[in-house]
Enzyme design. Structure first.
Site, PDB file in Angstrom:
ATOM      1  N   HIS A  64      32.940   7.164  35.197  1.00 58.32           N
ATOM      2  CA  HIS A  64      33.084   7.518  36.608  1.00 58.32           C
ATOM      3  C   HIS A  64      34.381   6.961  37.209  1.00 58.32           C
ATOM      4  O   HIS A  64      34.774   7.363  38.307  1.00 58.32           O
ATOM      5  CB  HIS A  64      31.859   7.071  37.425  1.00 58.32           C
ATOM      6  CG  HIS A  64      31.783   5.601  37.729  1.00 58.32           C
ATOM      7  ND1 HIS A  64      31.035   4.719  36.985  1.00 58.32           N
ATOM      8  CD2 HIS A  64      32.342   4.861  38.711  1.00 58.32           C
ATOM      9  CE1 HIS A  64      31.131   3.503  37.490  1.00 58.32           C
ATOM     10  NE2 HIS A  64      31.925   3.564  38.549  1.00 58.32           N
ATOM     11  N   ASP A  95      28.160   6.491  30.665  1.00 61.25           N
ATOM     12  CA  ASP A  95      29.183   6.055  31.628  1.00 61.25           C
ATOM     13  C   ASP A  95      30.254   5.237  30.915  1.00 61.25           C
ATOM     14  O   ASP A  95      30.636   4.149  31.351  1.00 61.25           O
ATOM     15  CB  ASP A  95      28.565   5.261  32.776  1.00 61.25           C
ATOM     16  CG  ASP A  95      29.504   5.157  33.974  1.00 61.25           C
ATOM     17  OD1 ASP A  95      30.489   5.926  34.014  1.00 61.25           O
ATOM     18  OD2 ASP A  95      29.262   4.312  34.854  1.00 61.25           O
ATOM     19  N   GLY A 166      35.221  -1.538  42.565  1.00 62.99           N
ATOM     20  CA  GLY A 166      36.435  -2.095  41.979  1.00 62.99           C
ATOM     21  C   GLY A 166      36.157  -2.902  40.730  1.00 62.99           C
ATOM     22  O   GLY A 166      37.059  -3.144  39.919  1.00 62.99           O
ATOM     23  N   ASN A 167      34.889  -3.348  40.556  1.00 60.33           N
ATOM     24  CA  ASN A 167      34.482  -4.021  39.328  1.00 60.33           C
ATOM     25  C   ASN A 167      34.170  -3.029  38.214  1.00 60.33           C
ATOM     26  O   ASN A 167      34.187  -3.386  37.029  1.00 60.33           O
ATOM     27  CB  ASN A 167      33.236  -4.878  39.547  1.00 60.33           C
ATOM     28  CG  ASN A 167      33.535  -6.245  40.124  1.00 60.33           C
ATOM     29  OD1 ASN A 167      33.057  -6.576  41.196  1.00 60.33           O
ATOM     30  ND2 ASN A 167      34.322  -7.037  39.414  1.00 60.33           N
ATOM     31  N   SER A 168      33.866  -1.791  38.590  1.00 58.81           N
ATOM     32  CA  SER A 168      33.449  -0.801  37.603  1.00 58.81           C
ATOM     33  C   SER A 168      34.469  -0.681  36.476  1.00 58.81           C
ATOM     34  O   SER A 168      35.678  -0.575  36.714  1.00 58.81           O
ATOM     35  CB  SER A 168      33.276   0.571  38.259  1.00 58.81           C
ATOM     36  OG  SER A 168      32.164   0.588  39.121  1.00 58.81           O
TER      37      SER A 168
END
Length: 202
Positions: A64, A95, A166-168
């Site tokens: 994503h 993901d 933002g950690n993704s």
């Protein structure tokens, strides 16, 4: 009590060194989508990723974050400018995505992330989520593994280490070993939950 304090200090120092090491393999990832395929959306997206094959220029992140059909895709190491990247592999169910940059764009100081692809998650193990929450570049948060879940047709490592926008795509690091055991991906609910995050297991 002296022994307990010493153990805590040693653990804290180890965690600090593991976060410092993460600077050598964690990157920023940004993408832009003009013509989305399901389940992507039009827009610009950003997150994190980490180097897994320096010799090939391969970087792991979330699907994503990179999207399936980006009109632009870029990667930046700490202190470096963004460079063009391309998709190598995309798995929306997990993901998980592998993206690639030119090897000459990888800093000499960069290292492959040490991956833990064999161990089962152990509840209570100390972990750190590393990434760029809300644009706060190269930030680390601490917590523990709080579960091993099967939800939404896939397996997850559950953690109470804060995972924010933002950690993704960034690494979830075992703070005992320094090895990456997951890819930070999601929170249970942005409006209703606190301390319930999920990572794709390595």
């Amino acid at each position: 009590l002296v022994g307990i304090n010493f153990t805590y200090a040693s653990s804290a120092q180890a965690g600090k060194s593991h976060f410092e090491a993460a600077n050598t393999f964690t990157v920023k990832v940004r993408s832009s989508v003009d013509y989305p395929f399901v389940p992507d959306y039009v827009g610009s997206f950003s997150g994190a990723g980490f180097l897994i094959r320096k010799d090939l220029g391969w970087i792991a992140t979330n699907a994503h974050v990179a999207s399936q059909n980006p009109s632009s895709l870029g990667v930046a190491f700490k202190g470096r400018r963004f460079v063009d990247a391309e998709l190598v592999y995309v798995d929306h169910l997990l993901d998980f995505t592998v993206i690639k940059i030119a090897t000459e764009d990888i800093p000499d100081i960069a290292q492959d992330a040490p991956l833990d692809c064999e161990s089962e998650p152990v509840v209570g193990s100390p972990v750190g989520a590393y990434g760029h929450p809300f644009g706060l570049s190269y930030s680390g948060t601490r917590g523990i593994i709080s579960g091993d879940r099967y939800r939404w047709d896939r397996h997850w490592v559950q953690t109470d280490a804060p995972i924010n926008s933002g950690n993704s795509g960034g690494p979830l690091i075992n703070l005992d070993t320094g090895r990456v055991l997951g890819i930070n991906s999601a929170t249970f609910s942005k409006r209703m939950s606190e301390g319930i995050g999920f990572a794709v297991p390595m």
